[in-house]
Design a protein around this motif. Structure first.
Motif, short mmCIF file in Angstrom:
data_model
loop_
_atom_site.label_atom_id
_atom_site.label_comp_id
_atom_site.label_asym_id
_atom_site.label_seq_id
_atom_site.Cartn_x
_atom_site.Cartn_y
_atom_site.Cartn_z
N LEU A 1 16.38 -6.28 -16.38
CA LEU A 1 16.71 -6.83 -15.07
C LEU A 1 15.47 -6.75 -14.19
N ILE A 2 15.18 -7.84 -13.50
CA ILE A 2 14.01 -7.94 -12.61
C ILE A 2 14.52 -8.11 -11.19
N LYS A 3 13.90 -7.40 -10.25
CA LYS A 3 14.29 -7.50 -8.84
C LYS A 3 13.03 -7.72 -8.00
N ALA B 1 18.84 -10.64 -8.39
CA ALA B 1 18.12 -10.22 -9.60
C ALA B 1 17.99 -11.39 -10.57
N VAL B 2 17.12 -11.19 -11.53
CA VAL B 2 16.94 -12.12 -12.64
C VAL B 2 16.96 -11.29 -13.91
N ALA B 3 17.66 -11.77 -14.91
CA ALA B 3 17.62 -11.12 -16.21
C ALA B 3 16.60 -11.85 -17.07
N GLU B 4 15.80 -11.08 -17.77
CA GLU B 4 14.83 -11.64 -18.71
C GLU B 4 15.26 -11.22 -20.11
N ARG C 1 12.36 -13.33 -7.20
CA ARG C 1 12.40 -14.50 -6.32
C ARG C 1 11.54 -15.64 -6.88
N GLU C 2 10.39 -15.31 -7.46
CA GLU C 2 9.52 -16.35 -8.04
C GLU C 2 10.19 -17.01 -9.25
N ILE C 3 10.82 -16.23 -10.09
CA ILE C 3 11.50 -16.77 -11.27
C ILE C 3 12.73 -17.57 -10.85
N LYS D 1 27.34 -8.52 -16.39
CA LYS D 1 26.22 -8.85 -17.27
C LYS D 1 24.97 -8.06 -16.87
N ALA D 2 24.72 -7.95 -15.58
CA ALA D 2 23.54 -7.20 -15.11
C ALA D 2 23.68 -5.71 -15.42
N ARG D 3 24.85 -5.16 -15.18
CA ARG D 3 25.06 -3.72 -15.47
C ARG D 3 24.96 -3.45 -16.97
N ASN D 4 25.47 -4.37 -17.79
CA ASN D 4 25.35 -4.20 -19.25
C ASN D 4 23.89 -4.21 -19.68
N ILE D 5 23.12 -5.13 -19.14
CA ILE D 5 21.70 -5.20 -19.50
C ILE D 5 20.99 -3.92 -19.07
#
Length: 180
Positions: A104-106, A140-143, A111-113, A70-74
């Protein structure tokens, strides 16, 4: 040559559009959502996730590992969708779908999200030990910022079934199997 028109969608299948209060209630509930992304070969990829909806910006967030599909697709195409289920005020189900751009956010922002996502799902007692473990696997976090929101409820179909001449009090339980 006359262009062929699309078939008419039956009225009970028509979905409501937009980010109504009812849709936001479903998105704020605690439960899994299903995230959809598009694989390099064009096939869909779906995964259940914990998620966080924040109206400020109308974004949906979910944590992940940057090596996951999912992360690589995004990262590859910047698209995703989210599907969440809940209940309407009248007790009928409500299925909410958001589709749009994702990133993708790193680092510190991730960490905050992540902390906000986890606080939605964990007790104060469980937060530290579970987070210590999840920190070892999620980086990571996906937005997802949906450009389109749709919501569908079976309420109209259910009401029509209840109005059938054969329907009698209690017929619902006789006609349909319970959820497993």
């Amino acid at each position: 040559m006359k262009a062929e028109s699309a078939p008419e969608i039956p009225d009970p299948y028509r979905a409501a559009r937009g980010l109504s209060d009812e849709v936001q209630r479903v998105l704020r509930k605690r439960g899994n959502a299903t995230i959809g992304t598009v694989n390099p070969n064009g096939t869909p990829h779906m995964a259940p996730v914990w998620f966080l909806f924040e109206k400020s910006g109308s974004a949906v967030y979910f944590e992940c590992n940057s090596a996951t599909r999912k992360a690589r697709n995004i990262e590859a195409n910047g698209m995703a969708s989210v599907l969440a289920k809940g209940k309407r005020d009248d007790g009928n189900g409500l299925i909410v779908l958001g589709q749009g751009r994702a990133r993708l956010i790193k680092g510190e922002e991730a960490r905050e999200i992540t902390a906000r996502i986890r606080r939605k799902y964990m007790t104060a007692q469980g937060y530290e030990p579970v987070s210590a473990y999840l920190d070892t696997i999620d980086d990571a976090v996906a937005e997802l910022k949906p450009e389109k929101w749709v919501a569908w409820s079976p309420a109209r179909i259910n009401d029509t079934i209840r109005s059938l001449p054969e329907y009698a009090d209690g017929s619902w339980d006789k006609w349909f199997l319970p959820d497993e």
